[in-house]
Design a protein around this motif. Structure first.
Motif, PDB file in Angstrom:
ATOM      1  N   PRO A 146       0.902  -1.304   0.004  1.00 40.03           N
ATOM      2  CA  PRO A 146       0.397   0.090  -0.577  1.00 40.03           C
ATOM      3  C   PRO A 146       1.049   1.265   0.000  1.00 40.03           C
ATOM      4  CG  PRO A 146      -0.176  -0.695   2.515  1.00 40.03           C
ATOM      5  CD  PRO A 146       1.006  -1.382   1.245  1.00 40.03           C
ATOM      6  N   ALA A 147       0.502   1.854   0.020  1.00 38.98           N
ATOM      7  CA  ALA A 147       0.669   3.405  -0.451  1.00 38.98           C
ATOM      8  C   ALA A 147       0.864   3.733   0.817  1.00 38.98           C
ATOM      9  CB  ALA A 147      -0.139   4.514  -0.724  1.00 38.98           C
ATOM     10  N   PHE A 148       0.169   3.762   1.622  1.00 42.10           N
ATOM     11  CA  PHE A 148       0.313   4.308   3.445  1.00 42.10           C
ATOM     12  C   PHE A 148      -1.276   3.888   3.681  1.00 42.10           C
ATOM     13  CE2 PHE A 148      -2.926   7.952   3.239  1.00 42.10           C
ATOM     14  CZ  PHE A 148      -2.722   8.260   1.627  1.00 42.10           C
ATOM     15  N   LEU A 149      -1.840   3.969   5.502  1.00 43.22           N
ATOM     16  CA  LEU A 149      -2.864   3.102   5.905  1.00 43.22           C
ATOM     17  C   LEU A 149      -2.857   4.831   7.059  1.00 43.22           C
ATOM     18  CD1 LEU A 149      -1.433   0.474   8.099  1.00 43.22           C
ATOM     19  CD2 LEU A 149      -2.408   0.604   5.459  1.00 43.22           C
ATOM     20  N   ARG A 150      -4.563   5.005   6.930  1.00 46.64           N
ATOM     21  CA  ARG A 150      -4.770   6.439   7.403  1.00 46.64           C
ATOM     22  C   ARG A 150      -6.321   6.109   8.799  1.00 46.64           C
ATOM     23  NH1 ARG A 150      -5.116  11.270   5.945  1.00 46.64           N
ATOM     24  NH2 ARG A 150      -5.050  10.573   3.710  1.00 46.64           N
ATOM     25  N   LEU A 151      -5.858   6.309  10.121  1.00 46.26           N
ATOM     26  CA  LEU A 151      -6.664   5.154  10.827  1.00 46.26           C
ATOM     27  C   LEU A 151      -8.340   6.792  11.302  1.00 46.26           C
ATOM     28  CD1 LEU A 151      -7.983   4.221  12.921  1.00 46.26           C
ATOM     29  CD2 LEU A 151      -6.562   5.527  14.840  1.00 46.26           C
ATOM     30  N   LEU A 152      -9.233   6.225  10.631  1.00 47.16           N
ATOM     31  CA  LEU A 152     -10.384   7.793  11.320  1.00 47.16           C
ATOM     32  C   LEU A 152     -10.502   7.276  12.958  1.00 47.16           C
ATOM     33  CD1 LEU A 152     -11.669   7.063   7.252  1.00 47.16           C
ATOM     34  CD2 LEU A 152     -10.120   8.789   8.530  1.00 47.16           C
ATOM     35  N   THR A 153     -10.614   8.192  13.267  1.00 50.28           N
ATOM     36  CA  THR A 153     -10.496   7.469  15.163  1.00 50.28           C
ATOM     37  C   THR A 153     -11.437   8.601  15.592  1.00 50.28           C
ATOM     38  OG1 THR A 153      -9.962   6.654  17.102  1.00 50.28           O
ATOM     39  CG2 THR A 153      -8.904   8.716  15.550  1.00 50.28           C
ATOM     40  N   ARG A 154     -11.903   8.708  16.308  1.00 48.25           N
ATOM     41  CA  ARG A 154     -13.329   9.253  17.082  1.00 48.25           C
ATOM     42  C   ARG A 154     -11.948  10.969  17.455  1.00 48.25           C
ATOM     43  NH1 ARG A 154     -12.101  10.643  22.172  1.00 48.25           N
ATOM     44  NH2 ARG A 154     -11.543   7.819  22.748  1.00 48.25           N
ATOM     45  N   ASP A 155     -10.536  11.076  18.305  1.00 47.05           N
ATOM     46  CA  ASP A 155      -9.799  11.826  18.602  1.00 47.05           C
ATOM     47  C   ASP A 155      -8.307  10.975  18.670  1.00 47.05           C
ATOM     48  OD1 ASP A 155      -8.181  13.177  19.939  1.00 47.05           O
ATOM     49  OD2 ASP A 155      -9.209  13.670  22.038  1.00 47.05           O
ATOM     50  N   ALA A 156      -7.441  12.091  17.247  1.00 43.81           N
ATOM     51  CA  ALA A 156      -5.825  11.692  16.947  1.00 43.81           C
ATOM     52  C   ALA A 156      -5.157  11.286  18.157  1.00 43.81           C
ATOM     53  CB  ALA A 156      -5.230  12.479  15.406  1.00 43.81           C
ATOM     54  N   PHE A 157      -4.438  12.592  18.939  1.00 43.01           N
ATOM     55  CA  PHE A 157      -3.900  12.631  19.678  1.00 43.01           C
ATOM     56  C   PHE A 157      -4.289  11.778  21.187  1.00 43.01           C
ATOM     57  CE2 PHE A 157      -2.962  14.086  23.882  1.00 43.01           C
ATOM     58  CZ  PHE A 157      -1.477  14.039  23.469  1.00 43.01           C
ATOM     59  N   ASP A 158      -5.357  11.118  20.761  1.00 43.78           N
ATOM     60  CA  ASP A 158      -6.117   9.791  21.938  1.00 43.78           C
ATOM     61  C   ASP A 158      -5.758   7.932  21.559  1.00 43.78           C
ATOM     62  OD1 ASP A 158      -7.208   8.549  24.626  1.00 43.78           O
ATOM     63  OD2 ASP A 158      -8.205   7.922  22.992  1.00 43.78           O
ATOM     64  N   ALA A 159      -5.743   8.355  20.017  1.00 41.65           N
ATOM     65  CA  ALA A 159      -5.358   7.727  19.664  1.00 41.65           C
ATOM     66  C   ALA A 159      -4.127   7.193  19.400  1.00 41.65           C
ATOM     67  CB  ALA A 159      -6.019   7.506  18.422  1.00 41.65           C
TER      68      ALA A 159
END
Length: 271
Positions: A146-159
């Motif tokens: 893959p080119a890269f991964l993206r996490l779609l989450t509630r709070d990026a900082f917490d994740a």
């Protein structure tokens, strides 16, 4: 995690690139249908894996890039793409996930030449970990797809705090992944390359799974529009084309395969 254990050249272990994405795997319902779809859309070819008839390794230009396991119905699992991250110790990583409110769904279990576990973070996004020998030519795999991964989450900082502690990002250990901030995104780099982004805004209880917390796999392609046409012609669906309505030609598209697994194709020039 399904991988071809016959590939032996340029062996790299998970200890060398701990914390970085090291593999992606599709849980599918029907092997033949999945192979036909991804051959048409991404040009992949397939070879057997040593784990049985329901497992295949996908190749792009003779580089092993992904695993496909036709076990969704048999194991009562969701049809989905799952990223795997390299760890020095699967047992320790699983313990850290549980200590921080995540879930261990499967494992760690042995898949020679290594061990794997399937996990979920505390917002429900599913990911895997891998301890042991990595796919040969790891840097070649990174650049193939893959080119890269993206996490779609509630709070990026917490994740980022969760994954940083679980996967040992931004530690003092040599070779660890680096974490940076780009606007509202948290950006993960390994050996200087962007390998993942974490973005806030997903809703935990959303009825639409595309906006609940999840990891999205982005595959690098030379022609996004051709991939969209091929997906539609082979039973897939288009979730979104382009990053904005005015983007011409589109540099990415979010697609679902003929089984419903969601992924993104991204133009190689915009990686």
């Amino acid at each position: 995690m399904n991988r071809d254990t016959t590939v032996q050249d340029d062996v790299i272990s998970s200890h060398s690139v701990f914390g970085a994405p090291c593999w992606v795997s599709l849980t599918a319902r029907d092997q033949e249908t999945a192979e036909d779809f991804y051959h048409a859309v991404l040009g992949w070819k397939f070879r057997p894996a040593k784990m049985g008839d329901r497992f295949r390794i996908a190749y792009a230009n003779d580089v092993p890039v992904a695993g496909i396991a036709a076990v969704a119905s048999m194991w009562q699992m969701d049809v989905a793409w799952t990223p795997y991250f390299a760890v020095s110790s699967a047992d320790e990583a699983v313990s850290r996930v549980q200590e921080r409110g995540g879930t261990a769904a499967v494992g760690p279990i042995a898949f020679p030449p290594g061990r794997a576990a399937l996990l979920a973070d505390r917002d429900g996004a599913v990911f895997g970990i891998w301890e042991g020998q990595l796919v040969a030519g790891w840097e070649t795999w990174r650049r193939a797809a893959p080119a890269f991964l993206r996490l779609l989450t509630r709070d990026a900082f917490d994740a980022a705090m969760f994954y940083g502690e679980v996967l040992e990002w931004a530690t003092s250990r040599p070779g660890c992944c680096e974490v940076h901030y780009d606007g509202d995104d948290v950006v993960l780099r390994s050996a200087g390359d962007v390998v993942a982004r974490i973005h806030s805004g997903a809703l935990e209880a959303a009825p639409d799974p595309t906006i609940r917390p999840h990891w999205q796999v982005h595959f690098a392609v030379t022609d996004v529009e051709a991939c969209v046409r091929a997906a539609e012609a082979h039973g897939g669906t288009v979730v979104r084309v382009g990053t904005s309505p005015t983007e011409k030609p589109p540099t990415e598209a979010v697609l679902r395969d003929s089984d419903g697994a969601q992924f993104t194709v991204t133009s190689r020039r915009d990686r």
